[in-house]
Write a protein that holds these residues in place. Structure first.
Motif, PDB file in Angstrom:
ATOM      1  N   THR A  29      36.235  12.845 -69.333  1.00 36.80           N
ATOM      2  CA  THR A  29      37.364  11.932 -69.435  1.00 36.80           C
ATOM      3  C   THR A  29      38.665  12.662 -69.143  1.00 36.80           C
ATOM      4  O   THR A  29      38.761  13.879 -69.288  1.00 36.80           O
ATOM      5  N   GLY A  30      39.643  11.908 -68.743  1.00 35.93           N
ATOM      6  CA  GLY A  30      40.975  12.462 -68.522  1.00 35.93           C
ATOM      7  C   GLY A  30      41.017  13.555 -67.477  1.00 35.93           C
ATOM      8  O   GLY A  30      40.324  13.499 -66.463  1.00 35.93           O
ATOM      9  N   LYS A  31      41.810  14.571 -67.739  1.00 34.82           N
ATOM     10  CA  LYS A  31      42.018  15.663 -66.788  1.00 34.82           C
ATOM     11  C   LYS A  31      40.804  16.580 -66.658  1.00 34.82           C
ATOM     12  O   LYS A  31      40.652  17.273 -65.667  1.00 34.82           O
ATOM     13  N   LEU A  32      39.932  16.586 -67.652  1.00 40.11           N
ATOM     14  CA  LEU A  32      38.798  17.511 -67.637  1.00 40.11           C
ATOM     15  C   LEU A  32      37.773  17.194 -66.557  1.00 40.11           C
ATOM     16  O   LEU A  32      37.030  18.070 -66.144  1.00 40.11           O
ATOM     17  N   LYS A  33      37.738  15.951 -66.082  1.00 39.75           N
ATOM     18  CA  LYS A  33      36.771  15.643 -65.020  1.00 39.75           C
ATOM     19  C   LYS A  33      37.150  16.338 -63.716  1.00 39.75           C
ATOM     20  O   LYS A  33      36.317  16.543 -62.854  1.00 39.75           O
ATOM     21  N   GLY A  34      38.409  16.750 -63.597  1.00 38.06           N
ATOM     22  CA  GLY A  34      38.862  17.471 -62.413  1.00 38.06           C
ATOM     23  C   GLY A  34      39.123  18.940 -62.690  1.00 38.06           C
ATOM     24  O   GLY A  34      39.639  19.657 -61.836  1.00 38.06           O
ATOM     25  N   TYR A  61      35.292  27.364 -63.395  1.00 36.12           N
ATOM     26  CA  TYR A  61      35.499  28.792 -63.621  1.00 36.12           C
ATOM     27  C   TYR A  61      36.852  29.106 -64.251  1.00 36.12           C
ATOM     28  O   TYR A  61      36.935  29.928 -65.160  1.00 36.12           O
ATOM     29  N   ASN A  62      37.908  28.466 -63.787  1.00 35.62           N
ATOM     30  CA  ASN A  62      39.250  28.782 -64.275  1.00 35.62           C
ATOM     31  C   ASN A  62      39.639  27.986 -65.512  1.00 35.62           C
ATOM     32  O   ASN A  62      40.131  28.555 -66.484  1.00 35.62           O
ATOM     33  N   ASP A  63      39.418  26.674 -65.488  1.00 41.14           N
ATOM     34  CA  ASP A  63      39.859  25.824 -66.587  1.00 41.14           C
ATOM     35  C   ASP A  63      38.845  25.753 -67.723  1.00 41.14           C
ATOM     36  O   ASP A  63      39.216  25.810 -68.895  1.00 41.14           O
ATOM     37  N   LEU A  64      37.578  25.612 -67.392  1.00 44.08           N
ATOM     38  CA  LEU A  64      36.535  25.491 -68.412  1.00 44.08           C
ATOM     39  C   LEU A  64      35.941  26.841 -68.797  1.00 44.08           C
ATOM     40  O   LEU A  64      35.139  26.927 -69.723  1.00 44.08           O
ATOM     41  N   GLU A  95      24.291  26.011 -50.163  1.00 44.35           N
ATOM     42  CA  GLU A  95      25.693  26.181 -49.769  1.00 44.35           C
ATOM     43  C   GLU A  95      26.583  25.170 -50.468  1.00 44.35           C
ATOM     44  O   GLU A  95      27.676  25.500 -50.922  1.00 44.35           O
ATOM     45  N   LYS A  96      26.109  23.924 -50.564  1.00 46.33           N
ATOM     46  CA  LYS A  96      26.883  22.881 -51.246  1.00 46.33           C
ATOM     47  C   LYS A  96      27.002  23.193 -52.725  1.00 46.33           C
ATOM     48  O   LYS A  96      28.071  23.070 -53.309  1.00 46.33           O
ATOM     49  N   ALA A  97      25.888  23.583 -53.329  1.00 45.25           N
ATOM     50  CA  ALA A  97      25.886  23.877 -54.758  1.00 45.25           C
ATOM     51  C   ALA A  97      26.823  25.031 -55.084  1.00 45.25           C
ATOM     52  O   ALA A  97      27.521  25.010 -56.095  1.00 45.25           O
ATOM     53  N   ALA A  98      26.873  26.028 -54.236  1.00 42.78           N
ATOM     54  CA  ALA A  98      27.723  27.194 -54.475  1.00 42.78           C
ATOM     55  C   ALA A  98      29.209  26.878 -54.314  1.00 42.78           C
ATOM     56  O   ALA A  98      30.050  27.546 -54.904  1.00 42.78           O
ATOM     57  N   SER A  99      29.529  25.849 -53.549  1.00 44.18           N
ATOM     58  CA  SER A  99      30.934  25.538 -53.287  1.00 44.18           C
ATOM     59  C   SER A  99      31.530  24.546 -54.284  1.00 44.18           C
ATOM     60  O   SER A  99      32.730  24.317 -54.274  1.00 44.18           O
ATOM     61  N   ILE A 100      30.724  23.981 -55.146  1.00 39.02           N
ATOM     62  CA  ILE A 100      31.221  22.984 -56.108  1.00 39.02           C
ATOM     63  C   ILE A 100      32.052  23.671 -57.181  1.00 39.02           C
ATOM     64  O   ILE A 100      31.641  24.674 -57.759  1.00 39.02           O
ATOM     65  N   GLN A 101      33.222  23.098 -57.454  1.00 41.69           N
ATOM     66  CA  GLN A 101      34.163  23.703 -58.383  1.00 41.69           C
ATOM     67  C   GLN A 101      34.500  22.838 -59.598  1.00 41.69           C
ATOM     68  O   GLN A 101      34.955  23.367 -60.604  1.00 41.69           O
ATOM     69  N   THR A 102      34.301  21.513 -59.509  1.00 39.49           N
ATOM     70  CA  THR A 102      34.710  20.614 -60.596  1.00 39.49           C
ATOM     71  C   THR A 102      33.591  19.640 -60.958  1.00 39.49           C
ATOM     72  O   THR A 102      32.724  19.349 -60.140  1.00 39.49           O
ATOM     73  N   PRO A 103      33.632  19.115 -62.197  1.00 43.98           N
ATOM     74  CA  PRO A 103      32.629  18.114 -62.593  1.00 43.98           C
ATOM     75  C   PRO A 103      32.628  16.880 -61.694  1.00 43.98           C
ATOM     76  O   PRO A 103      31.561  16.402 -61.302  1.00 43.98           O
ATOM     77  N   SER A 104      33.801  16.376 -61.349  1.00 41.48           N
ATOM     78  CA  SER A 104      33.848  15.168 -60.519  1.00 41.48           C
ATOM     79  C   SER A 104      33.270  15.429 -59.131  1.00 41.48           C
ATOM     80  O   SER A 104      32.583  14.578 -58.564  1.00 41.48           O
ATOM     81  N   GLU A 105      33.510  16.608 -58.595  1.00 37.80           N
ATOM     82  CA  GLU A 105      32.956  16.983 -57.287  1.00 37.80           C
ATOM     83  C   GLU A 105      31.431  17.078 -57.364  1.00 37.80           C
ATOM     84  O   GLU A 105      30.728  16.641 -56.453  1.00 37.80           O
ATOM     85  N   LEU A 106      30.919  17.620 -58.454  1.00 36.46           N
ATOM     86  CA  LEU A 106      29.474  17.742 -58.635  1.00 36.46           C
ATOM     87  C   LEU A 106      28.816  16.371 -58.747  1.00 36.46           C
ATOM     88  O   LEU A 106      27.805  16.104 -58.102  1.00 36.46           O
ATOM     89  N   ILE A 107      29.421  15.479 -59.522  1.00 35.21           N
ATOM     90  CA  ILE A 107      28.875  14.136 -59.675  1.00 35.21           C
ATOM     91  C   ILE A 107      28.867  13.403 -58.333  1.00 35.21           C
ATOM     92  O   ILE A 107      27.860  12.816 -57.935  1.00 35.21           O
TER      93      ILE A 107
END
Length: 78
Positions: free
Chosen positions: A22-27, A31-34, A59-71
């Motif tokens: 929820t909120g800002k945490l989905k983005g 590595y940096n924020d969480l 390659e896709k899995a390694a480049s994912i940085q945020t929860p929303s991007e992963l979903i």
């Protein structure tokens, strides 16, 4: 209807890792924020792949940085 079931499973896995979607945490950056280690992010991706019965390219899995991007990436995977 498939997407609703997939989203429920996804939310459950994220909750088991203590990551609210929820909120800002989905983005938030894994590595940096969480402050997650790469091994935990890999484990999260693995569990989501297992739950949703989908597989991401390495390659896709390694480049994912945020929860929303992963979903988004997992729900778009065929």
């Amino acid at each position: 209807m498939k997407n609703i079931t997939a989203l429920r499973k996804t939310i459950g896995v994220f909750q088991s890792y203590g990551i609210p979607l929820t909120g800002k945490l989905k983005g938030a950056n894994f590595y940096n924020d969480l402050r997650m280690d790469k091994i935990f992010v890999s484990g999260l991706i693995y569990e989501l792949e297992s739950e949703l019965e989908k597989e991401l390219e390495d390659e896709k899995a390694a480049s994912i940085q945020t929860p929303s991007e992963l979903i988004y990436t997992l729900l778009q995977a065929s």
